[in-house]
Scaffold this motif. Structure first.
Motif, PDB file in Angstrom:
ATOM      1  N   GLY A  12       0.799  -1.219   0.000  1.00  0.00           N
ATOM      2  CA  GLY A  12       0.000   0.000   0.000  1.00  0.00           C
ATOM      3  C   GLY A  12       0.831   1.268   0.000  1.00  0.00           C
ATOM      4  N   VAL A  13       2.032   1.196  -0.601  1.00  0.00           N
ATOM      5  CA  VAL A  13       2.924   2.355  -0.657  1.00  0.00           C
ATOM      6  C   VAL A  13       3.566   2.432  -2.043  1.00  0.00           C
ATOM      7  CG1 VAL A  13       3.463   2.310   1.804  1.00  0.00           C
ATOM      8  CG2 VAL A  13       4.912   1.033   0.195  1.00  0.00           C
ATOM      9  N   THR A  14       4.242   3.541  -2.318  1.00  0.00           N
ATOM     10  CA  THR A  14       5.056   3.666  -3.519  1.00  0.00           C
ATOM     11  C   THR A  14       6.514   3.762  -3.100  1.00  0.00           C
ATOM     12  OG1 THR A  14       4.831   6.083  -3.512  1.00  0.00           O
ATOM     13  CG2 THR A  14       3.227   4.830  -4.813  1.00  0.00           C
ATOM     14  N   ILE A  15       7.363   3.007  -3.781  1.00  0.00           N
ATOM     15  CA  ILE A  15       8.809   3.027  -3.537  1.00  0.00           C
ATOM     16  C   ILE A  15       9.472   3.023  -4.906  1.00  0.00           C
ATOM     17  CG2 ILE A  15      10.782   1.825  -2.510  1.00  0.00           C
ATOM     18  CD1 ILE A  15       8.840   0.438  -0.590  1.00  0.00           C
ATOM     19  N   ASP A  16      10.446   3.895  -5.096  1.00  0.00           N
ATOM     20  CA  ASP A  16      11.084   3.934  -6.410  1.00  0.00           C
ATOM     21  C   ASP A  16      11.820   2.623  -6.669  1.00  0.00           C
ATOM     22  OD1 ASP A  16      14.231   4.299  -6.165  1.00  0.00           O
ATOM     23  OD2 ASP A  16      13.341   5.509  -4.570  1.00  0.00           O
ATOM     24  N   ALA A  17      11.948   2.281  -7.958  1.00  0.00           N
ATOM     25  CA  ALA A  17      12.429   0.961  -8.359  1.00  0.00           C
ATOM     26  C   ALA A  17      13.795   0.612  -7.767  1.00  0.00           C
ATOM     27  CB  ALA A  17      12.485   0.873  -9.882  1.00  0.00           C
ATOM     28  N   GLY A  18      14.726   1.568  -7.793  1.00  0.00           N
ATOM     29  CA  GLY A  18      16.064   1.291  -7.291  1.00  0.00           C
ATOM     30  C   GLY A  18      16.083   1.012  -5.808  1.00  0.00           C
ATOM     31  N   THR A  19      15.340   1.808  -5.044  1.00  0.00           N
ATOM     32  CA  THR A  19      15.291   1.622  -3.589  1.00  0.00           C
ATOM     33  C   THR A  19      14.579   0.335  -3.229  1.00  0.00           C
ATOM     34  OG1 THR A  19      15.251   4.027  -3.301  1.00  0.00           O
ATOM     35  CG2 THR A  19      14.620   2.698  -1.409  1.00  0.00           C
ATOM     36  N   THR A 125      10.468   2.750   2.373  1.00  0.00           N
ATOM     37  CA  THR A 125       9.274   3.597   2.298  1.00  0.00           C
ATOM     38  C   THR A 125       9.597   5.004   2.770  1.00  0.00           C
ATOM     39  OG1 THR A 125       7.823   1.686   2.650  1.00  0.00           O
ATOM     40  CG2 THR A 125       6.896   3.872   3.105  1.00  0.00           C
ATOM     41  N   TYR A 126      10.370   5.101   3.831  1.00  0.00           N
ATOM     42  CA  TYR A 126      10.786   6.409   4.339  1.00  0.00           C
ATOM     43  C   TYR A 126      11.673   7.137   3.327  1.00  0.00           C
ATOM     44  CZ  TYR A 126      13.655   9.771   6.862  1.00  0.00           C
ATOM     45  OH  TYR A 126      14.338  10.907   7.221  1.00  0.00           O
ATOM     46  N   VAL A 127      12.653   6.439   2.767  1.00  0.00           N
ATOM     47  CA  VAL A 127      13.582   7.056   1.824  1.00  0.00           C
ATOM     48  C   VAL A 127      12.851   7.570   0.582  1.00  0.00           C
ATOM     49  CG1 VAL A 127      15.494   6.564   0.246  1.00  0.00           C
ATOM     50  CG2 VAL A 127      15.595   5.775   2.611  1.00  0.00           C
ATOM     51  N   SER A 128      11.865   6.805   0.114  1.00  0.00           N
ATOM     52  CA  SER A 128      11.151   7.185  -1.107  1.00  0.00           C
ATOM     53  C   SER A 128      10.016   8.169  -0.852  1.00  0.00           C
ATOM     54  CB  SER A 128      10.575   5.939  -1.791  1.00  0.00           C
ATOM     55  OG  SER A 128      11.599   5.151  -2.346  1.00  0.00           O
ATOM     56  N   ASN A 129       9.615   8.322   0.393  1.00  0.00           N
ATOM     57  CA  ASN A 129       8.478   9.188   0.701  1.00  0.00           C
ATOM     58  C   ASN A 129       8.824  10.141   1.840  1.00  0.00           C
ATOM     59  OD1 ASN A 129       6.085   7.905  -0.984  1.00  0.00           O
ATOM     60  ND2 ASN A 129       7.232   6.195  -0.120  1.00  0.00           N
ATOM     61  N   ASP A 130       8.322   9.838   3.027  1.00  0.00           N
ATOM     62  CA  ASP A 130       8.592  10.667   4.195  1.00  0.00           C
ATOM     63  C   ASP A 130       8.290   9.851   5.449  1.00  0.00           C
ATOM     64  OD1 ASP A 130       5.723  10.745   4.512  1.00  0.00           O
ATOM     65  OD2 ASP A 130       5.672  12.444   3.136  1.00  0.00           O
ATOM     66  N   ILE A 131       8.569  10.428   6.598  1.00  0.00           N
ATOM     67  CA  ILE A 131       8.419   9.695   7.850  1.00  0.00           C
ATOM     68  C   ILE A 131       6.963   9.335   8.122  1.00  0.00           C
ATOM     69  CG2 ILE A 131       8.264  11.813   9.230  1.00  0.00           C
ATOM     70  CD1 ILE A 131       9.859   8.430  10.266  1.00  0.00           C
ATOM     71  N   GLU A 132       6.026  10.203   7.747  1.00  0.00           N
ATOM     72  CA  GLU A 132       4.619   9.921   8.017  1.00  0.00           C
ATOM     73  C   GLU A 132       4.130   8.735   7.190  1.00  0.00           C
ATOM     74  OE1 GLU A 132       0.857   9.953   9.636  1.00  0.00           O
ATOM     75  OE2 GLU A 132       2.778  10.752  10.343  1.00  0.00           O
ATOM     76  N   THR A 133       4.558   8.651   5.943  1.00  0.00           N
ATOM     77  CA  THR A 133       4.168   7.513   5.101  1.00  0.00           C
ATOM     78  C   THR A 133       4.726   6.215   5.675  1.00  0.00           C
ATOM     79  OG1 THR A 133       4.165   8.932   3.142  1.00  0.00           O
ATOM     80  CG2 THR A 133       4.227   6.558   2.764  1.00  0.00           C
ATOM     81  N   ALA A 134       5.967   6.257   6.134  1.00  0.00           N
ATOM     82  CA  ALA A 134       6.577   5.073   6.738  1.00  0.00           C
ATOM     83  C   ALA A 134       5.871   4.703   8.034  1.00  0.00           C
ATOM     84  CB  ALA A 134       8.057   5.323   7.001  1.00  0.00           C
ATOM     85  N   ARG A 135       5.506   5.714   8.826  1.00  0.00           N
ATOM     86  CA  ARG A 135       4.803   5.444  10.082  1.00  0.00           C
ATOM     87  C   ARG A 135       3.439   4.816   9.820  1.00  0.00           C
ATOM     88  NH1 ARG A 135       1.032   6.899  13.349  1.00  0.00           N
ATOM     89  NH2 ARG A 135       0.198   8.371  11.831  1.00  0.00           N
ATOM     90  N   GLN A 136       2.747   5.316   8.818  1.00  0.00           N
ATOM     91  CA  GLN A 136       1.439   4.752   8.477  1.00  0.00           C
ATOM     92  C   GLN A 136       1.559   3.301   8.030  1.00  0.00           C
ATOM     93  OE1 GLN A 136      -0.425   7.357   5.628  1.00  0.00           O
ATOM     94  NE2 GLN A 136      -0.597   9.061   7.068  1.00  0.00           N
TER      95      GLN A 136
END
Length: 242
Positions: A12-19, A125-136
């Motif tokens: 349920g998240v987006t993460i860039d392909a390399g990461t 998830t944190y690297v590709s987005n932000d801390i809130e997305t990772a926390r969720q």
């Protein structure tokens, strides 16, 4: 739909392909492919995000619990066992890049590898987005466990917990009957936990220790369930199917 898209859909998240590829690269694969980067740095990052997110939730939702109980509950839900079970439920194993040795020994089902990869995916998830997305993401994965009384009650060491519970009820001596099956490179174990000569729990795993822990957890739930008050013998009459 590509395998990558399927995995991200499950998370349920987006993460860039390399990461994402990095998060799924186990050290055994990296070693066999010229020493490319592994997921261990992302795992380190994800472990911290996981711990903080769970600690924050426990602190806010349980204002009357003492520090010791908060710590016990946190340990229960961020344990290797808990994370591995989440990984299995999401089918993470099929996406992990493993070396040939780990493939032959069913590395995709090993608790340690699944748990480490889950932490790496949280970090990614944190690297590709932000801390809130990772926390969720953490709360979607861990949230149900925070409401599981059996998980929170026993903590991470089910064998110790069942031993203490059996002793407090004077149920008798604990014995694990363990059997192995399959070839050496893909051996599985099954365990039955007997207390006072009666079966209380079953478990399976890729090691004797894992099978015994599963059996102890199963027995703990039997003895802590709604029928437990009716007498230990009644609960032990039939071991729940796994």
């Amino acid at each position: 739909m590509s395998s990558t898209e399927e995995l991200l859909k499950r998370l349920g998240v987006t993460i860039d392909a390399g990461t994402l590829r990095l998060a799924l690269t186990h050290r055994s694969y990296a070693y066999e492919n010229g020493g490319i980067p592994t997921n261990e740095r992302l795992e380190f990052l994800g472990d911290s995000i996981l711990g903080f997110s769970v600690t924050d939730s426990l602190y806010r939702d349980n204002p009357d619990l003492p520090e010791g109980e908060l710590a016990k509950r946190r340990s229960a839900v961020v344990s290797t066992r808990a994370l591995a079970n989440i990984g299995r439920s999401l089918g993470i194993g099929e996406f992990i890049y493993l070396g040939q040795g780990e493939k032959l020994t069913e590395g995709k089902n090993k608790a340690s590898i699944l748990a480490d990869t889950m932490e790496a995916l949280i970090g990614a998830t944190y690297v590709s987005n932000d801390i809130e997305t990772a926390r969720q993401l953490v709360m979607r994965l861990i949230g149900p466990l925070l409401k599981d009384a059996a998980v929170l009650g026993a903590g991470t060491d089910w064998k110790t917990s069942i031993q203490e519970l059996a002793a407090s009820r004077q149920l008798g001596t604990i014995h694990y009957a363990v059997e192995g099956a399959g070839p050496d490179h893909a051996r599985t174990f099954s365990a039955v936990l007997n207390i006072g000569g009666k079966p209380y729990g079953k478990g399976t795993g890729h090691s004797k220790k894992e099978a015994e822990q599963e059996a102890a957890a199963d027995a703990w739930r039997v003895l802590s369930g709604p029928d437990a008050a009716d007498g230990a013998g009644k609960s032990a009459g039939s071991v729940p199917a796994k």
